[in-house]
Structure formats: C-alpha cells, structure tokens
Design a protein around this motif. Structure first.
Motif, PDB file in Angstrom:
ATOM      1  N   LEU A  80     -32.079 -11.306  14.966  1.00  0.00           N
ATOM      2  CA  LEU A  80     -30.757 -11.553  14.254  1.00  0.00           C
ATOM      3  C   LEU A  80     -29.780 -10.472  15.140  1.00  0.00           C
ATOM      4  N   ILE A  81     -29.993  -9.449  15.702  1.00  0.00           N
ATOM      5  CA  ILE A  81     -29.391  -8.788  16.464  1.00  0.00           C
ATOM      6  C   ILE A  81     -28.913  -9.521  17.705  1.00  0.00           C
ATOM      7  N   ARG A  82     -29.833 -10.175  18.508  1.00  0.00           N
ATOM      8  CA  ARG A  82     -29.404 -10.898  19.846  1.00  0.00           C
ATOM      9  C   ARG A  82     -28.204 -12.018  19.376  1.00  0.00           C
ATOM     10  N   ASP A  83     -28.416 -12.796  18.015  1.00  0.00           N
ATOM     11  CA  ASP A  83     -27.601 -13.876  17.740  1.00  0.00           C
ATOM     12  C   ASP A  83     -26.367 -13.225  17.451  1.00  0.00           C
ATOM     13  N   GLU A  84     -26.215 -11.930  17.043  1.00  0.00           N
ATOM     14  CA  GLU A  84     -24.900 -11.506  16.553  1.00  0.00           C
ATOM     15  C   GLU A  84     -24.178 -10.892  17.921  1.00  0.00           C
ATOM     16  N   ASN A  85     -25.122 -10.551  18.941  1.00  0.00           N
ATOM     17  CA  ASN A  85     -24.360  -9.940  20.142  1.00  0.00           C
ATOM     18  C   ASN A  85     -23.898 -11.002  20.967  1.00  0.00           C
ATOM     19  N   ARG A  86     -24.845 -12.463  20.951  1.00  0.00           N
ATOM     20  CA  ARG A  86     -24.310 -13.395  21.737  1.00  0.00           C
ATOM     21  C   ARG A  86     -22.892 -13.898  21.230  1.00  0.00           C
ATOM     22  N   ALA A  87     -22.561 -13.921  20.008  1.00  0.00           N
ATOM     23  CA  ALA A  87     -21.413 -14.513  19.397  1.00  0.00           C
ATOM     24  C   ALA A  87     -20.188 -13.489  19.850  1.00  0.00           C
ATOM     25  N   LEU A  88     -20.525 -12.477  20.506  1.00  0.00           N
ATOM     26  CA  LEU A  88     -19.269 -11.765  20.887  1.00  0.00           C
ATOM     27  C   LEU A  88     -18.649 -12.122  22.346  1.00  0.00           C
ATOM     28  N   LYS A  89     -17.443 -12.127  22.400  1.00  0.00           N
ATOM     29  CA  LYS A  89     -16.797 -12.556  23.720  1.00  0.00           C
ATOM     30  C   LYS A  89     -16.674 -11.443  24.675  1.00  0.00           C
ATOM     31  N   PRO A  90     -16.883 -11.533  25.892  1.00  0.00           N
ATOM     32  CA  PRO A  90     -16.684 -10.353  26.877  1.00  0.00           C
ATOM     33  C   PRO A  90     -15.180  -9.656  26.659  1.00  0.00           C
ATOM     34  N   GLY A  91     -15.601  -8.448  26.633  1.00  0.00           N
ATOM     35  CA  GLY A  91     -14.232  -7.528  26.583  1.00  0.00           C
ATOM     36  C   GLY A  91     -13.791  -7.154  25.436  1.00  0.00           C
ATOM     37  N   GLU A  92     -14.313  -7.665  24.155  1.00  0.00           N
ATOM     38  CA  GLU A  92     -13.872  -7.519  22.879  1.00  0.00           C
ATOM     39  C   GLU A  92     -14.741  -6.554  22.137  1.00  0.00           C
ATOM     40  N   TYR A  93     -15.541  -6.058  22.796  1.00  0.00           N
ATOM     41  CA  TYR A  93     -16.587  -5.039  22.011  1.00  0.00           C
ATOM     42  C   TYR A  93     -16.705  -3.727  22.600  1.00  0.00           C
ATOM     43  N   ALA A  94     -17.443  -2.793  21.668  1.00  0.00           N
ATOM     44  CA  ALA A  94     -17.954  -1.617  21.998  1.00  0.00           C
ATOM     45  C   ALA A  94     -19.371  -1.320  21.661  1.00  0.00           C
ATOM     46  N   THR A  95     -20.180  -0.973  22.515  1.00  0.00           N
ATOM     47  CA  THR A  95     -21.880  -0.912  22.167  1.00  0.00           C
ATOM     48  C   THR A  95     -21.980   0.386  21.560  1.00  0.00           C
ATOM     49  N   VAL A  96     -22.948   0.217  20.671  1.00  0.00           N
ATOM     50  CA  VAL A  96     -23.596   1.245  19.877  1.00  0.00           C
ATOM     51  C   VAL A  96     -25.009   1.096  20.015  1.00  0.00           C
ATOM     52  N   ALA A  97     -25.849   2.189  20.565  1.00  0.00           N
ATOM     53  CA  ALA A  97     -27.347   2.101  20.644  1.00  0.00           C
ATOM     54  C   ALA A  97     -27.922   2.711  19.772  1.00  0.00           C
ATOM     55  N   LEU A  98     -29.221   2.127  19.275  1.00  0.00           N
ATOM     56  CA  LEU A  98     -29.836   2.835  18.318  1.00  0.00           C
ATOM     57  C   LEU A  98     -31.061   3.533  18.835  1.00  0.00           C
ATOM     58  N   LEU A  99     -31.268   4.666  18.913  1.00  0.00           N
ATOM     59  CA  LEU A  99     -32.329   5.322  19.804  1.00  0.00           C
ATOM     60  C   LEU A  99     -33.484   5.776  18.681  1.00  0.00           C
TER      61      LEU A  99
END
Length: 512
Positions: A80-99
């Motif tokens: 689900l995370i993969r699918d949500e990330n793939r829907a994002l366009k380059p340059g429109e997002y910031a990343t949050v990591a879950l450690l």
C-alpha cells in the motif's frame, strides 16, 4: 594383430589426449570461477536501499517501494505504501521515514511494528487525499534498524544521505523503544539537523529540557507521555496508599524505559515501609532467562508483606513472568493490584501469559499510550471536554480502515500513536513550508515544535498533542487499561499527569 595395434596406438592415444583437454578445461573453468568469486564482491542487496550487513542475514536499510524486509506480515501494508508513493509526482513531496526494528524476532515487537506501520500509512493517506490539497504531499519510507536495533548506524547513515533530492527527507518517526541504541540513533539524526517524532519512547532521559546541556536532541518531539508522567497519572488514578504498596524493579541498567520508570515509581512511593524487590533481566530482555525462578521467590516475600498494590518496573517479558508467578502465590486469599507502564500493552497478545492468574484475585492495570475506547462515550463514562475529542478519533477510524483488508487491531494503542506521530510530522513539515515553496528546508522543520500548542495543537486520535518548548507533550491523556480474564485490554478511564484535563487553550505553563 594389425587391428590390435591400431586400437592401442590410435584410439587410446586419442582418448588420453581428449581426456587431458577436457580436464584442463574443467580446471580452468573452476579456477576462473574461484578467481571471480575472490575478486567480485558478494551481492548482499535485498532491494533498492536495502542490503544484508556482513555477518547478518537481516535486510537492513530504507525502502518505500514495497519491500517487506522478509517479514510476511508487512507485505500488505508495504504494498500500500508503494502504491501511494508511486502516485506522487517528482518534486511535489517531502519524505518521512518510519524507523523501527522491522525484522525483530520478538513476537510482541513484531505485532507492535505491524500496527505502527499501519498507523503511519493511514496518516500518509489522509495527508495526500483528505487535507484540502495541502502541500507538500508526503512520501513514506520504511527504515529497518534490525533485531534489537543492532544495525541502527547503517540505516541512520542512509537516512542522513536522503535530505537532498530526490528524497527530500524532512522527518523521521517511529524510534519506538527507549533503548541505548535508539538513544544513539536519535542523537545522530538530530545532530544532522533532521526532525524526529518519537512514537512510543517514554524514558524521561530521552528528552530535551531547560538548562544548559539539556538540549541533547535538537529537533526531537514526542507524542507519548514520559514515564514520569505515566507514574503521576497512575498515582492520581489509583490514589495508592504508600504504606500498602511495594515496588518490584529490574536491576539491569542502561535500559532507559526501565531506569526512568523505577525512578518515577519510587518517587510515588515515598514513605513506603518495604524496600524494593529486585530481579535482573537478561541483556536482551525479550529472552526468558531465569527470572521466572526469581519471581517465584519474590511472590513468597510479597505474601509476607501487608502490600495490596505492586508497582512493576520492567519490560513485558518479565512482566508476564511475574504475573504468572503471582497467580500461583501461596496467599491466594489476598487480593493484589499490579500497576505498570505502557509495556503492559504487550500482554494482550502474549500467548505465554497464564490468563488463569487473573482469576486469583489479581488485577493488572497499566498506563497505556492510547486505547480505542478512550474517546468513545459510554454510559456512566462521558468523554472529557478537553484534552482530546471523539471527532478526532472517528477520523482516525475512517483512515485506518484503508491500511488493511482485515480490521486493524487497535487495543494495544500502537496504530493510534503511530498515526498521531505521523500527523505531528506532517503538521511540522507543512507549517515550515514557505508560501509559494514546494517544500521546507530541514532546518525549518526542526524549529516547529515550540509552536505546536494552543490553536496550533495537533488534534490527535490519542488526545491533544500540545508540545512545550522542548518538544514534550504537556498533560497528555493517559488511558488506564486493565487486562481482562479473556485477555482483552479493557479501558478503565483517562488519567492525567496534572490531575485534571488541560484547559481549552492547551498552553503549557512556565516551569521553574
């Protein structure tokens, strides 16, 4: 005679020649293979950004492309995370990591990890689809520190390299255990100027505070109360009489959860007539060790006291062993209440817990970080007017339903807290983004925490998140939960570190 000579001179010689050629070819091939193996590095990759460290079979690193780190329970939500990330366009997002220690072999930690990842994804989905097109959009990646967080340095180094394009890492959430390794990981991340939002870290010494030298983790925020606040909330709830209370505590040092919990409990038991009962857990507290034998002896000594309430300062494996031992105590006619910190949330899923112990006049209650019934009104139990809301929790329920085809288990509170931590990270990223810009600079995100209060608080599913100037939640709601006979975790009531819910403005007071 001529035929015999022809065979031995021609055929035998030819066969020997051919045998020699084939043998040399095979030897050459084997030699080439050996040289190639010796000169070519072993491919230890598992997925983009993830590989097996030398001497380990764990897949360690950072990935947001659907890799489940070899943990089948994470396959669905990683997809689900993969699918949500793939829907994002380059340059429109910031990343949050879950450690998190995604490849932990401890069954309780595996459940915790799954629920935290589900909660984080649910809030990522809301940020990208249900927030009035606010920007930047949020990309979520999973960062594995390995069993016992042993490989934290490898993963943190990878995260530190992700602050530039195209990742634009702007916050790290998770950091869910109060351990030495996590303390070091947070120091490295915040020292590199990366904002961190802790989910279930509760140790009092993994915080920032007033005074010189107390800003050890610049840019750290937390959404869970400290052990000290949990202990104060338990004391307000239970109104425990110190003369009839006893502390059972782990002597192993270096575990910041246990160290600060026993200090907080000791502070609540001033004037108690009995010295603490001691045990020593294994270096890895998820292991059984021999502490069950110690607890069998401690229960005899508890029967010798006038105690009615037992405060327990230790991890969940030892807590389960202690409850099992106390259920088999000799003084079965006497009633006891065990009070402990949020590690009690593991008990509901612990198959080694002897649930029959709870029938032996034994009540087990713990300070939870969140509970699904805390903000649901019930007969005789109205929802507090401040400190949280039913509406915020109902929003969470709608979002978490998207994290799995099956209902997500909520009783341990982990998904709720992870959702709130992600909400806090998203809030800081978007508040730090200048008007007209696509995303903020890392340095602007780490300075947001002093403004997360009042009307700028985060309306968390676990309760209001109002941070003081050092990133610590002020007077956060503490659900008191009781372990029921059937293993369910039954909500009792909300307790407050300050004794009462926060005021409507939710502005932390000035501290000495």
């Amino acid at each position: 005679m001529l035929a015999w000579l022809r065979f031995h001179l021609w055929h035998t010689t030819r066969q020997r020649f051919l045998t020699t050629v084939v043998t040399l070819a095979v030897l050459g091939s084997l030699t080439g293979y050996a040289v190639n193996r010796a000169t070519t590095p072993e491919d230890r990759s598992c997925a983009p950004g993830v590989e097996r460290p030398q001497g380990s079979t764990e897949c360690v690193g950072v990935n947001g492309d659907g890799h489940d780190f070899g943990v089948p329970t994470l396959t669905e939500v990683a997809g689900l995370i993969r699918d949500e990330n793939r829907a994002l366009k380059p340059g429109e997002y910031a990343t949050v990591a879950l450690l998190l220690p995604l490849t932990s072999t401890d069954s309780g930690m595996r459940v915790k990890v799954l629920h935290e990842v589900q909660g984080a994804f649910a809030r990522q989905y809301r940020a990208n689809h249900e927030s009035n097109s606010e920007t930047p959009k949020i990309r979520l990646v999973l960062a594995n520190t390995g069993k016992g967080n042993a490989h934290w340095r490898t993963t943190v180094d990878r995260l530190k390299a992700m602050t530039g394009g195209p990742d634009r890492l702007r916050a790290v959430s998770g950091v869910a255990t109060s351990s030495t390794e996590i303390r070091q990981a947070m120091a490295a991340l915040t020292g590199a100027g990366i904002a961190v939002v802790g989910t279930t870290i509760t140790a009092d010494d993994i915080t920032n505070g007033p005074g010189a030298g107390n800003n050890r983790y610049p840019g750290l925020a937390r959404v869970s109360p400290t052990n000290g606040d949990e202990a104060k909330a338990l004391a307000h709830f239970g109104k425990v009489e110190a003369s009839k209370a006893l502390l059972v505590q782990d002597t192993r040092t270096g575990d910041h959860y246990t160290d600060t919990l026993k200090a907080a409990f000791a502070g609540s038991l001033k004037g108690a007539p009995y010295e603490p009962q001691l045990f020593t857990s294994p270096a890895d507290p998820t292991e059984e060790g021999t502490t069950a034998n110690t607890f069998r002896q401690i229960t005899h000594l508890i029967c010798d006291t006038r105690a009615e309430t037992v405060f327990f300062a230790g991890r969940h494996t030892q807590l389960r062993q202690f409850i099992n031992a106390l259920g088999a105590r000799g003084c079965a006619e006497r009633a006891f209440t065990v009070l402990t910190g949020d590690e009690g949330s593991y008990l509901g899923a612990d198959r080694k817990l002897n649930r029959a112990a709870l029938k032996a006049k034994l009540t087990v209650r713990y300070a939870s970080l969140a509970h699904p019934d805390a903000w649901r009104p019930a007969p005789g139990r109205p929802v507090p007017g401040t400190g949280g809301s039913t509406a915020a929790y109902e929003t969470f329920l709608a979002d978490i339903a998207k994290a799995s085809e099956e209902p997500v288990a909520l009783a341990d509170g982990q998904a709720i807290v992870a959702y709130d931590a992600m909400a806090t990270a998203v809030h800081a990223i978007r508040q730090a983004t200048p008007q007209g810009a696509q995303y903020p600079e890392p340095a602007d995100v780490v300075t947001q925490w002093p403004q997360v209060k009042g009307s700028l608080r985060v309306e968390g599913a676990s309760g209001w998140i109002c941070l003081d100037n050092f990133g610590n939640p002020f007077n956060k709601a503490v659900p008191i939960v009781q372990l029921a006979l059937d293993g369910t975790q039954r909500f009792v009531e909300i307790a407050w570190p300050e004794g009462n819910p926060p005021s409507k403005d939710c502005l932390p007071p000035r501290r000495g």
